[in-house]
Scaffold this active site. Sequence first.
Site, PDB file in Angstrom:
ATOM      1  N   GLU A 108       0.604  -1.285   0.081  1.00 20.92           N
ATOM      2  CA  GLU A 108      -0.116  -0.190  -0.100  1.00 20.92           C
ATOM      3  C   GLU A 108       0.845   1.220   0.199  1.00 20.92           C
ATOM      4  OE1 GLU A 108      -3.089   0.209  -0.411  1.00 20.92           O
ATOM      5  OE2 GLU A 108      -3.527  -1.910  -0.546  1.00 20.92           O
ATOM      6  N   CYS A 271     -17.061   1.493 -20.083  1.00 21.61           N
ATOM      7  CA  CYS A 271     -18.466   1.425 -19.506  1.00 21.61           C
ATOM      8  C   CYS A 271     -19.145  -0.025 -19.831  1.00 21.61           C
ATOM      9  CB  CYS A 271     -19.376   2.353 -19.851  1.00 21.61           C
ATOM     10  SG  CYS A 271     -18.726   4.019 -19.265  1.00 21.61           S
ATOM     11  N   CYS A 274     -18.079  -2.684 -17.253  1.00 22.44           N
ATOM     12  CA  CYS A 274     -18.299  -2.314 -15.754  1.00 22.44           C
ATOM     13  C   CYS A 274     -19.400  -3.118 -15.135  1.00 22.44           C
ATOM     14  CB  CYS A 274     -18.875  -0.903 -15.845  1.00 22.44           C
ATOM     15  SG  CYS A 274     -19.111  -0.188 -14.056  1.00 22.44           S
ATOM     16  N   CYS A 280     -25.036   3.078 -12.179  1.00 21.82           N
ATOM     17  CA  CYS A 280     -24.339   4.266 -12.312  1.00 21.82           C
ATOM     18  C   CYS A 280     -25.281   5.267 -12.852  1.00 21.82           C
ATOM     19  CB  CYS A 280     -23.356   3.798 -13.573  1.00 21.82           C
ATOM     20  SG  CYS A 280     -22.239   5.215 -13.879  1.00 21.82           S
TER      21      CYS A 280
END
Length: 524
Positions: A108, A271, A274, A280
Amino acid sequence: MRKPRAAVGSRSRCRKQASSQEGREKRALSSSQAKPSAPDGLARQQEEVRLQAPVSPYHLFRDTAEVTVFRKSLLSWYDREKRDLPWRRRVEGEVDLDRRAYAVWVSEVMLQQTQVATVIDYYNRWMQKWPTLQDLASASLEEVNQLWAGLGYYSRGRRLQEGARKVVEELGGHMPRTAETLQWLLPGVGRYTARAIASIAFGQATGVVDGNVVRVLCRVRAIGADPSSTLVSQQLWSLAQQLVEPTRPGDFNQAAMELGATVCTPQRPLCSQCPVQSLCRARQRVEREQLSASRSLPGSRDVEECAPNTEQCQLCAPPTEPWDQTLGVANFPRKVSRRPPREECSATCVLEQPRALGGARILLVQRPNSGLLAGLWEFPSVTAEPSGQHQRKALLRELQSWVGPVPATRLRHLGQVVHTFSHIKLTYQVYGLALEEQTPVAIVPPGARWLTREEFHTAAVSTAMKKVFRVYEGQQPGTCKGSKRSQVSTLSGWKKPSAGQQVLDSFFRPHIPADAPSLNSATQ
């Protein structure tokens, strides 16, 4: 990632370890003064701002059914499409909680502001050299800087080692087990990093918000206000917490970041691929705008669905920023204007003894232990005015302070390198000076050393110094003047990809957590 199950026979021991760990954390919390809480007055003021701001349910998840669909769709997609990354493999196969948390922590920190493709090699080398907290705690800062060299934001490596030493020396070698204690007790660990470690390593049901998650949430809920504002940031964290899957929090958080990195990208989002497209609101807005355009109707607005009766919704884009048909869902999130980096100039000299007994050597000096590029090695340098009238004299004085008298007539200007840090655009005027006499390597004071060319390439030096050395190796005056290659660069060596590369590069997009190194920090 699924949390490995503990063996049945070890549960009693685990409960005792957890109790002991809780006691250590409580004692450390009671004595720690490293991260004092915000003043009560400021906290109350922030809470009042949050409560007073009008927020429409349009930007929220209205019922549990939506949340359930979002979780299931995202995790199913992640199980099919997730990238095979070394830190994920290491965590999946690790049953020791402290080693698992350490593996997540390193990944991280490295991934902050840095592309995945760049991090992979650094992560593998780091974990091979320091596989445990104890190994890292016993390393020298010089070793840490040397391995980190070229990764950028150098304070990250230093803080990571400081944290490892605190765990080993003050917490009995055991990582704090919750997001709250991780953030409170470990230096350099902020809200995002603490929650990422807690969810992935320990299975704590806590959401995360990094740059990728900001983009996903702003599009899914059509949040057009400034995502860096206090109100929007609070709402995004609230949404992340509402959505996180309690039985697989680590996988869910990684899935949300993965979606933003590979599908819901800043430009040209995919998209059609997705998994949460049906939820969305940005996509729904695009479809409405396209329908309106096809019928020659005025562009539609979300006022009837979103804005309160009397005030502008604080999560919508301001009226001064109209919908851009060409951007589509990329109208969200709102672009945050940033200050341009301040410009500075430095004169630096590669001083070499090409005929020194035992082989050619170049001089490096160490930077101060605080500030920009703290503790790294560089060629002797001085701050210089862009005009450069006094550069030579100042640089000669600097060289003499390290090695004594030098032949001033041999000092040659070779070109320049423009290197952009997050907050500074630094122009290096590059000089070279060769000491031709065949002599033993000169003795230098503490803070300086002579290295072979091979040693230089493995030393704890910044990317900028490696670029300066390439100018010196060219040995042609003016080689890099006006060179776009030398002038368009960043701390990690990243260059803007061509249009043909952007789809491929989306698979290596970095995540930018809320507690990533500040763009205005002088310690990076």
